[in-house]
Design a protein around this motif. Sequence first.
Motif, PDB file in Angstrom:
ATOM      1  N   GLU A 200       0.823  -1.202   0.000  1.00 22.15           N
ATOM      2  CA  GLU A 200       0.000   0.000   0.000  1.00 22.15           C
ATOM      3  C   GLU A 200       0.865   1.263   0.000  1.00 22.15           C
ATOM      4  N   VAL A 201       2.016   1.220   0.665  1.00 22.70           N
ATOM      5  CA  VAL A 201       2.935   2.362   0.639  1.00 22.70           C
ATOM      6  C   VAL A 201       3.556   2.504  -0.751  1.00 22.70           C
ATOM      7  N   ARG A 202       3.858   1.378  -1.379  1.00 24.66           N
ATOM      8  CA  ARG A 202       4.430   1.422  -2.727  1.00 24.66           C
ATOM      9  C   ARG A 202       3.439   2.036  -3.713  1.00 24.66           C
ATOM     10  N   ASP A 203       2.168   1.646  -3.610  1.00 28.39           N
ATOM     11  CA  ASP A 203       1.153   2.212  -4.500  1.00 28.39           C
ATOM     12  C   ASP A 203       1.003   3.716  -4.284  1.00 28.39           C
ATOM     13  N   ASP A 213       6.245  17.450 -11.019  1.00 27.48           N
ATOM     14  CA  ASP A 213       6.444  18.244 -12.225  1.00 27.48           C
ATOM     15  C   ASP A 213       7.867  18.037 -12.739  1.00 27.48           C
ATOM     16  N   GLU A 214       8.228  18.760 -13.810  1.00 30.76           N
ATOM     17  CA  GLU A 214       9.536  18.544 -14.433  1.00 30.76           C
ATOM     18  C   GLU A 214      10.686  18.989 -13.547  1.00 30.76           C
ATOM     19  N   ASP A 215      10.433  19.862 -12.568  1.00 29.13           N
ATOM     20  CA  ASP A 215      11.478  20.286 -11.640  1.00 29.13           C
ATOM     21  C   ASP A 215      11.645  19.341 -10.460  1.00 29.13           C
ATOM     22  N   GLY A 216      10.742  18.357 -10.335  1.00 25.61           N
ATOM     23  CA  GLY A 216      10.809  17.414  -9.232  1.00 25.61           C
ATOM     24  C   GLY A 216       9.957  17.793  -8.045  1.00 25.61           C
ATOM     25  N   TYR A 217       9.121  18.837  -8.166  1.00 24.98           N
ATOM     26  CA  TYR A 217       8.270  19.270  -7.058  1.00 24.98           C
ATOM     27  C   TYR A 217       6.919  18.551  -7.117  1.00 24.98           C
ATOM     28  N   LEU A 218       6.329  18.355  -5.948  1.00 23.15           N
ATOM     29  CA  LEU A 218       5.023  17.713  -5.850  1.00 23.15           C
ATOM     30  C   LEU A 218       3.958  18.762  -6.137  1.00 23.15           C
ATOM     31  N   SER A 219       3.239  18.576  -7.239  1.00 20.85           N
ATOM     32  CA  SER A 219       2.275  19.580  -7.689  1.00 20.85           C
ATOM     33  C   SER A 219       0.901  19.416  -7.077  1.00 20.85           C
ATOM     34  N   ALA A 220       0.621  18.313  -6.427  1.00 19.68           N
ATOM     35  CA  ALA A 220      -0.689  18.073  -5.803  1.00 19.68           C
ATOM     36  C   ALA A 220      -0.510  17.942  -4.289  1.00 19.68           C
ATOM     37  N   SER A 221      -1.545  18.265  -3.567  1.00 17.69           N
ATOM     38  CA  SER A 221      -1.503  18.135  -2.109  1.00 17.69           C
ATOM     39  C   SER A 221      -1.671  16.678  -1.707  1.00 17.69           C
ATOM     40  N   LEU A 222      -1.275  16.376  -0.474  1.00 18.90           N
ATOM     41  CA  LEU A 222      -1.403  14.994   0.007  1.00 18.90           C
ATOM     42  C   LEU A 222      -2.859  14.575   0.096  1.00 18.90           C
ATOM     43  N   GLU A 223      -3.741  15.508   0.434  1.00 19.95           N
ATOM     44  CA  GLU A 223      -5.169  15.181   0.502  1.00 19.95           C
ATOM     45  C   GLU A 223      -5.701  14.789  -0.874  1.00 19.95           C
ATOM     46  N   GLU A 224      -5.287  15.516  -1.918  1.00 17.22           N
ATOM     47  CA  GLU A 224      -5.741  15.182  -3.274  1.00 17.22           C
ATOM     48  C   GLU A 224      -5.213  13.822  -3.714  1.00 17.22           C
ATOM     49  N   ILE A 225      -3.961  13.527  -3.384  1.00 11.58           N
ATOM     50  CA  ILE A 225      -3.395  12.219  -3.757  1.00 11.58           C
ATOM     51  C   ILE A 225      -4.118  11.097  -3.030  1.00 11.58           C
ATOM     52  N   GLY A 229      -6.241   8.342  -5.244  1.00 11.07           N
ATOM     53  CA  GLY A 229      -5.753   6.967  -5.241  1.00 11.07           C
ATOM     54  C   GLY A 229      -6.393   6.075  -4.211  1.00 11.07           C
ATOM     55  N   ASP A 230      -7.383   6.615  -3.482  1.00 10.94           N
ATOM     56  CA  ASP A 230      -8.066   5.848  -2.432  1.00 10.94           C
ATOM     57  C   ASP A 230      -7.051   5.302  -1.417  1.00 10.94           C
ATOM     58  N   HIS A 231      -6.154   6.217  -0.950  1.00  9.60           N
ATOM     59  CA  HIS A 231      -5.149   5.861   0.043  1.00  9.60           C
ATOM     60  C   HIS A 231      -5.500   6.521   1.376  1.00  9.60           C
ATOM     61  N   LYS A 232      -5.011   5.932   2.427  1.00  9.94           N
ATOM     62  CA  LYS A 232      -5.183   6.538   3.735  1.00  9.94           C
ATOM     63  C   LYS A 232      -4.170   7.679   3.901  1.00  9.94           C
ATOM     64  N   PRO A 233      -4.545   8.759   4.618  1.00  8.85           N
ATOM     65  CA  PRO A 233      -3.629   9.901   4.773  1.00  8.85           C
ATOM     66  C   PRO A 233      -2.293   9.502   5.407  1.00  8.85           C
ATOM     67  N   GLU A 234      -2.326   8.613   6.402  1.00  2.00           N
ATOM     68  CA  GLU A 234      -1.061   8.239   7.035  1.00  2.00           C
ATOM     69  C   GLU A 234      -0.188   7.413   6.094  1.00  2.00           C
ATOM     70  N   GLU A 237       1.584   9.878   3.850  1.00  2.17           N
ATOM     71  CA  GLU A 237       2.688  10.514   4.569  1.00  2.17           C
ATOM     72  C   GLU A 237       3.928   9.625   4.548  1.00  2.17           C
ATOM     73  N   LYS A 238       3.744   8.326   4.793  1.00  2.00           N
ATOM     74  CA  LYS A 238       4.873   7.401   4.751  1.00  2.00           C
ATOM     75  C   LYS A 238       5.458   7.308   3.340  1.00  2.00           C
ATOM     76  N   ALA A 239       4.583   7.300   2.330  1.00  2.00           N
ATOM     77  CA  ALA A 239       5.056   7.214   0.947  1.00  2.00           C
ATOM     78  C   ALA A 239       5.856   8.452   0.567  1.00  2.00           C
ATOM     79  N   LEU A 240       5.444   9.634   1.073  1.00  2.00           N
ATOM     80  CA  LEU A 240       6.184  10.855   0.766  1.00  2.00           C
ATOM     81  C   LEU A 240       7.587  10.808   1.352  1.00  2.00           C
ATOM     82  N   LYS A 241       7.719  10.263   2.548  1.00  2.00           N
ATOM     83  CA  LYS A 241       9.054  10.127   3.146  1.00  2.00           C
ATOM     84  C   LYS A 241       9.924   9.179   2.331  1.00  2.00           C
ATOM     85  N   VAL A 242       9.292   8.136   1.769  1.00  2.00           N
ATOM     86  CA  VAL A 242      10.053   7.213   0.914  1.00  2.00           C
ATOM     87  C   VAL A 242      10.549   7.931  -0.337  1.00  2.00           C
ATOM     88  N   VAL A 243       9.696   8.754  -0.951  1.00  2.00           N
ATOM     89  CA  VAL A 243      10.097   9.493  -2.150  1.00  2.00           C
ATOM     90  C   VAL A 243      11.200  10.493  -1.821  1.00  2.00           C
TER      91      VAL A 243
END
Length: 537
Positions: A200-203, A213-225, A229-234, A237-243
């Motif tokens: 689930e973290v990998r997804d 985006d092309e500069d490597g910045y996250l263009s969407a908020s975590l709530e939108e993601i 993707g039907d993911h849990k907020p926590e 958060e873990k997936a963002l730390k992995v990235v």
Amino acid sequence: MSLLSPRLQLKVAQKQILTPGLVQMVTVLQLNRLELKEMITQEIVKNPVLEESTEEPGDEITADELKPLLEASEPVVDPADKQLLEAAVLTDANSLIGSDGDVAINGNLFPDAEEASAAVAVTEAETPTPADQLLETPAATDPFDEIDFGSFFDDYLDPGYKSPASESVEKPSFETFLSAPVTLGDHLRSQLSVSVMPDEVRDAAESIIGNLDEDGYLSASLEEIAAMGDHKPEIVEKALKVVHSLDPAGVGARNPRECLLLQIESVNGKGGVAWQIVSNHLRLLETRQYKEIAKVLGRPLDHVEVAVRMIQHLNPRPGLRYSGAGARVVEPDVYFIKDGDDYIIQMNDEDVPQLRLNAQYRKMLDRDNGATKEVRDYVRERYTSAIQLMKNIEQRKQTIMKVCQAIVRRQTEFLSSGLDHLKPMMIKEVAEEVGVHPSTVSRAVASKYVHTPQGVFELRYFFSEAVQGPLGGATPLLLLKRMVKKMIDEEDRTKPLTDEQITSLLQTQGINVTRRTVAKYREDMKIPSTHQRRVRN
């Protein structure tokens, strides 16, 4: 009250109408070498009477031999269009005439009709007739002469060596060895595939990578993601730390401050002077208030300067290395070769297909061969189109050569001594010297490059306006920008030059410019303002 009703009116107006031949001539003129190769290749595929000229002998027909057949009944080209084409393409007839009276088309000399017919007559006279062949007595052949000793020795006496003539190996195309460019997403996913984490973290990490985006910045908020993707907020958060832990450092950040902090943390600099400056005092860093930063942090000024140098080496756009535009392929269209005190202008025709007319379709223009009217019209149209294309290609070559000759005459000092000796040159001046319209010169230099002793430059690079003033008349705008940049590079960082001071310095050298012009050139070169360049001690 007026009513709308249909009416018939006569009106006389002057309009400039371009025939298909003129349109093709303009199109061919503005093509660079690579585009011309592609265009010729496409025309060879579409037009069966066109073929690439090779060293191997083949059925070939000249334009003069076709002229009587193309000007026979059933004309294809309107007389008015034909006059326009001849006036546009053959403006300089002497440039297309060879030294022996031959017409030069696309680099090949087409003999005159009388010479061609004489050559055919001589060939027919020298060819033996069937009766003569019957009278000749065949010579006795020796069976020993029929043995191919070359292949015998190649096959049996030296099995470890094969001559190039006796061995034909089909080599793979060079394109098969070229790898596809690696995108930022591919680079991150390849690292994600070898990392150990829950599915689930990998997804969720895959979803985050897809929103960079092309500069490597996250263009969407975590709530939108999480919602998309039907993911849990926590989990997000873990997936963002992995990235954030992936290479390049700083990817997945949501703002430049976070991007720089992630890069500092990747080298174990969290909590250090550089980390504190970026985290809390980024505004003071932008204004170069290093003393104020040292005072706030309670650190020596030397430590702050070391931290600033470290921050300057960070990359605020980490993803651009993978998402930026690829290398642009540039091949010179012209060469300026120095020969003593003169310069030789040579067109780069390497790998450009040389065209010739296929004579096998000539018999289809003759009614006696049983060809229908549709077939004759089609072949006549294809021959006319092919000849027009060959003339336009030759006209393109002659126009570019004339423009380059004018450039060499005006920019000899630049070719010999470098950029500081570049002279102002207008397209209108070159057009008057060559004897064409300025738009023709503009198309002739568009997207074309020249190889000179000073390097490879775009042909348009040599055209620049002159600066006003007693000495500015011989100073192009390009050199003026270099002068402004040189003054700024040599200034005292504690007391940087203002735009007014730079203007005054230029005026003392006889170059009349305004402060607004200097500011515009400084912004074009992306040089910060005086306030941003100042270093406070």
